[in-house]
Design an enzyme around this catalytic site. Structure first.
Site, PDB file in Angstrom:
ATOM      1  N   SER A 142       0.857  -1.194   0.000  1.00 51.36           N
ATOM      2  CA  SER A 142       0.000   0.000   0.000  1.00 51.36           C
ATOM      3  C   SER A 142       0.886   1.235   0.000  1.00 51.36           C
ATOM      4  CB  SER A 142      -0.880   0.023   1.255  1.00 51.36           C
ATOM      5  OG  SER A 142      -1.508   1.281   1.380  1.00 51.36           O
ATOM      6  N   TYR A 156      -1.557  -0.434  10.157  1.00 45.15           N
ATOM      7  CA  TYR A 156      -1.753  -0.925   8.775  1.00 45.15           C
ATOM      8  C   TYR A 156      -0.554  -0.522   7.911  1.00 45.15           C
ATOM      9  CZ  TYR A 156      -3.751  -1.036   4.027  1.00 45.15           C
ATOM     10  OH  TYR A 156      -3.965  -1.252   2.690  1.00 45.15           O
TER      11      TYR A 156
HETATM   12  P1  NAP Z   1     -11.577  -5.358   0.491  1.00 42.07           P
HETATM   13  O1  NAP Z   1     -12.498  -4.779  -0.523  1.00 42.07           O
HETATM   14  O2  NAP Z   1     -11.795  -5.030   1.934  1.00 42.07           O
HETATM   15  O3  NAP Z   1     -11.609  -6.950   0.324  1.00 42.07           O
HETATM   16  C1  NAP Z   1     -10.900  -7.734   1.226  1.00 42.07           C
HETATM   17  C2  NAP Z   1     -10.979  -9.172   0.810  1.00 42.07           C
HETATM   18  O4  NAP Z   1     -10.131  -9.904   1.702  1.00 42.07           O
HETATM   19  C3  NAP Z   1     -12.358  -9.768   0.927  1.00 42.07           C
HETATM   20  O5  NAP Z   1     -12.492 -10.742  -0.072  1.00 42.07           O
HETATM   21  C4  NAP Z   1     -12.330 -10.430   2.305  1.00 42.07           C
HETATM   22  O6  NAP Z   1     -13.169 -11.575   2.400  1.00 42.07           O
HETATM   23  C5  NAP Z   1     -10.890 -10.886   2.366  1.00 42.07           C
HETATM   24  N1  NAP Z   1     -10.368 -11.028   3.715  1.00 42.07           N
HETATM   25  C6  NAP Z   1     -10.408 -10.141   4.739  1.00 42.07           C
HETATM   26  N2  NAP Z   1      -9.793 -10.654   5.809  1.00 42.07           N
HETATM   27  C7  NAP Z   1      -9.374 -11.888   5.450  1.00 42.07           C
HETATM   28  C8  NAP Z   1      -8.706 -12.935   6.129  1.00 42.07           C
HETATM   29  N3  NAP Z   1      -8.343 -12.812   7.413  1.00 42.07           N
HETATM   30  N4  NAP Z   1      -8.449 -14.079   5.463  1.00 42.07           N
HETATM   31  C9  NAP Z   1      -8.831 -14.241   4.167  1.00 42.07           C
HETATM   32  N5  NAP Z   1      -9.451 -13.279   3.466  1.00 42.07           N
HETATM   33  C10 NAP Z   1      -9.730 -12.129   4.121  1.00 42.07           C
HETATM   34  O7  NAP Z   1     -10.039  -5.005   0.194  1.00 42.07           O
HETATM   35  P2  NAP Z   1      -9.337  -4.373  -1.113  1.00 42.07           P
HETATM   36  O8  NAP Z   1      -9.507  -2.908  -1.046  1.00 42.07           O
HETATM   37  O9  NAP Z   1      -9.735  -5.131  -2.316  1.00 42.07           O
HETATM   38  O10 NAP Z   1      -7.810  -4.645  -0.746  1.00 42.07           O
HETATM   39  C11 NAP Z   1      -7.083  -5.760  -1.224  1.00 42.07           C
HETATM   40  C12 NAP Z   1      -5.627  -5.571  -0.830  1.00 42.07           C
HETATM   41  O11 NAP Z   1      -5.146  -4.342  -1.367  1.00 42.07           O
HETATM   42  C13 NAP Z   1      -5.396  -5.493   0.680  1.00 42.07           C
HETATM   43  O12 NAP Z   1      -4.188  -6.144   1.006  1.00 42.07           O
HETATM   44  C14 NAP Z   1      -5.281  -4.008   0.930  1.00 42.07           C
HETATM   45  O13 NAP Z   1      -4.518  -3.716   2.078  1.00 42.07           O
HETATM   46  C15 NAP Z   1      -4.588  -3.544  -0.338  1.00 42.07           C
HETATM   47  N6  NAP Z   1      -4.783  -2.120  -0.622  1.00 42.07           N
HETATM   48  C16 NAP Z   1      -6.033  -1.612  -0.820  1.00 42.07           C
HETATM   49  C17 NAP Z   1      -6.164  -0.243  -1.052  1.00 42.07           C
HETATM   50  C18 NAP Z   1      -7.504   0.420  -1.269  1.00 42.07           C
HETATM   51  O14 NAP Z   1      -7.573   1.664  -1.257  1.00 42.07           O
HETATM   52  N7  NAP Z   1      -8.575  -0.324  -1.472  1.00 42.07           N
HETATM   53  C19 NAP Z   1      -5.038   0.570  -1.063  1.00 42.07           C
HETATM   54  C20 NAP Z   1      -3.795   0.013  -0.845  1.00 42.07           C
HETATM   55  C21 NAP Z   1      -3.684  -1.350  -0.623  1.00 42.07           C
HETATM   56  P3  NAP Z   1     -14.683 -11.492   2.998  1.00 42.07           P
HETATM   57  O15 NAP Z   1     -15.448 -10.618   2.036  1.00 42.07           O
HETATM   58  O16 NAP Z   1     -15.148 -12.880   3.024  1.00 42.07           O
HETATM   59  O17 NAP Z   1     -14.534 -10.866   4.353  1.00 42.07           O
END
Ligand code: NAP
Length: 247
Positions: A142, A156
C-alpha cells in the site's frame, strides 16, 4: 490438470478483479475468502459463465491451519503456478497511543504473517530446488507503507512496510529457483475496505490529495498485478510497482 493460482481475499475488491482478469479455461483459480460465502460463490459462477474455472475456499489467512488447508485444496486441482497475496485488513482510525495490543496483533497476523505463510507454502510447491516448475508471487502492499498513515492507521501502514521488505528479501532468496516475487503498492482505490475501516466515503474525500484528482479502481490495480504475474514480466523480480495516481 492445468495450472492453479491461489488468490487470497478474492470475494470482492482487488482480489475479485484479479480473478476476473485471470480467468481462462485451462487455469484453476482458488478464490479464498474470510466470511462472505455468497459473494465468493457468485464470483465462481460468473467466472464459469465466461469459460473460466474457479472454486471458492473459505480460510482466514490469520490462521496457519486455514492456510495449510487452503493449499491442500489447491493441490487437488493441479500444479500451483502462482499466488496473489491480496487478503488484507484495515481498522478504524486511531492514534498509536489508543491502539490495543489485540488490534495490532490481528493487523500483523492477517497482513504480514498471512502473506509470509502463504508465500512459504507457495515456494515449497513452486521452487525448482524442491521439485517444482517455478511460478510467481505478487504481494499487495500500500502507498501507506511510504506515507505512514498518521492519525489513521499506522499499524496498517507498518504492516505494508513489512510487505515491501518481505517482497525484496524473498525475491532475492528464490530468484534462482524459477520464482519471481513482486508487489503492487496501490494508492486510494474504490473498494469496500474503507467502509471496513469506518470511512465509507474515504476514496471520494481523498481526491484533492491525489495528483490525478481521482481514486483508482480495483480493475486498474488488477491490471498491474496480472502483468506482473504474466510472462510479459519475465525479467521483473523484487520490484514494487506504485499504482497510485502519482500519490
Ligand atoms: P476489500 O475490498 O476489503 O476486500 C478484502 C478481501 O479480503 C475480501 O475478499 C475479504 O473476504 C478478504 N479477507 C479479509 N480478511 C481476510 C482474512 N483474514 N483471510 C482471508 N481473506 C480475508 O479489500 P481491497 O480494497 O480489495 O484490498 C485488497 C488488498 O489491497 C489489501 O491487502 C489491501 O490492504 C490492499 N490495498 C487496498 C487499497 C484500497 O484503497 N482499497 C489501497 C492500498 C492497498 P470477505 O469478504 O469474506 O470478508
Amino acid at each position: 490438470m492445468g495450472d492453479v493460482i491461489v488468490i487470497t481475499g478474492a470475494s470482492r475488491g482487488i482480489g475479485a478483479a484479479c480473478a476476473r482478469l485471470l480467468a481462462e479455461p485451462d487455469r484453476m483459480l482458488i478464490i479464498n475468502y474470510a466470511s462472505n460465502n455468497v459473494a465468493a460463490e457468485a464470483l465462481v459462477s460468473e467466472i464459469a459463465k465466461t469459460g473460466g474455472k474457479a472454486i471458492a475456499v473459505q480460510g482466514d489467512v490469520g490462521s496457519e491451519a486455514d492456510i495449510l488447508r487452503l493449499f491442500e485444496e489447491a493441490d487437488r486441482h493441479g500444479r500451483l503456478a502462482g499466488l496473489i497475496n491480496n487478503a488484507g485488513i484495515l481498522d478504524v482510525s486511531q492514534r498509536v497511543d489508543e491502539m490495543s495490543r489485540s488490534r495490532i496483533s490481528r493487523m500483523f497476523d492477517v497482513n504480514v504473517l498471512g502473506s509470509f505463510l502463504c508465500a512459504r507454502e507457495a515456494v515449497k510447491r513452486m521452487s525448482t530446488k524442491q521439485g517444482g516448475k517455478g511460478g510467481t508471487i505478487v504481494n499487495l502492499s500500500s502507498a501507506a507503507a511510504l506515507l505512514g498513515a498518521p492519525n489513521n492507521y499506522v499499524d496498517y501502514a507498518a504492516s505494508k512496510g513489512a510487505i515491501d521488505t518481505f517482497t525484496k528479501g524473498l525475491a532475492l532468496e528464490v530468484a534462482e529457483e524459477g520464482i519471481r516475487v513482486t508487489a503492487v503498492r496501490p494508492g486510494v482505490i474504490d473498494t469496500d475496505i474503507h467502509a471496513s475501516g469506518g470511512q465509507p466515503g474515504r476514496a471520494e474525500q481523498m481526491r484533492a490529495a491525489i495528483p490525478m484528482k481521482r481514486e483508482g479502481s480495483a480493475n486498474e490495480v488488477a491490471e498491474a498485478v496480472v502483468w506482473l504475474m504474466s510472462q510479459k514480466a519475465s525479467y521483473v523480480t523484487g520490484t514494487i510497482l506504485d499504482v497510485s495516481g502519482g500519490r
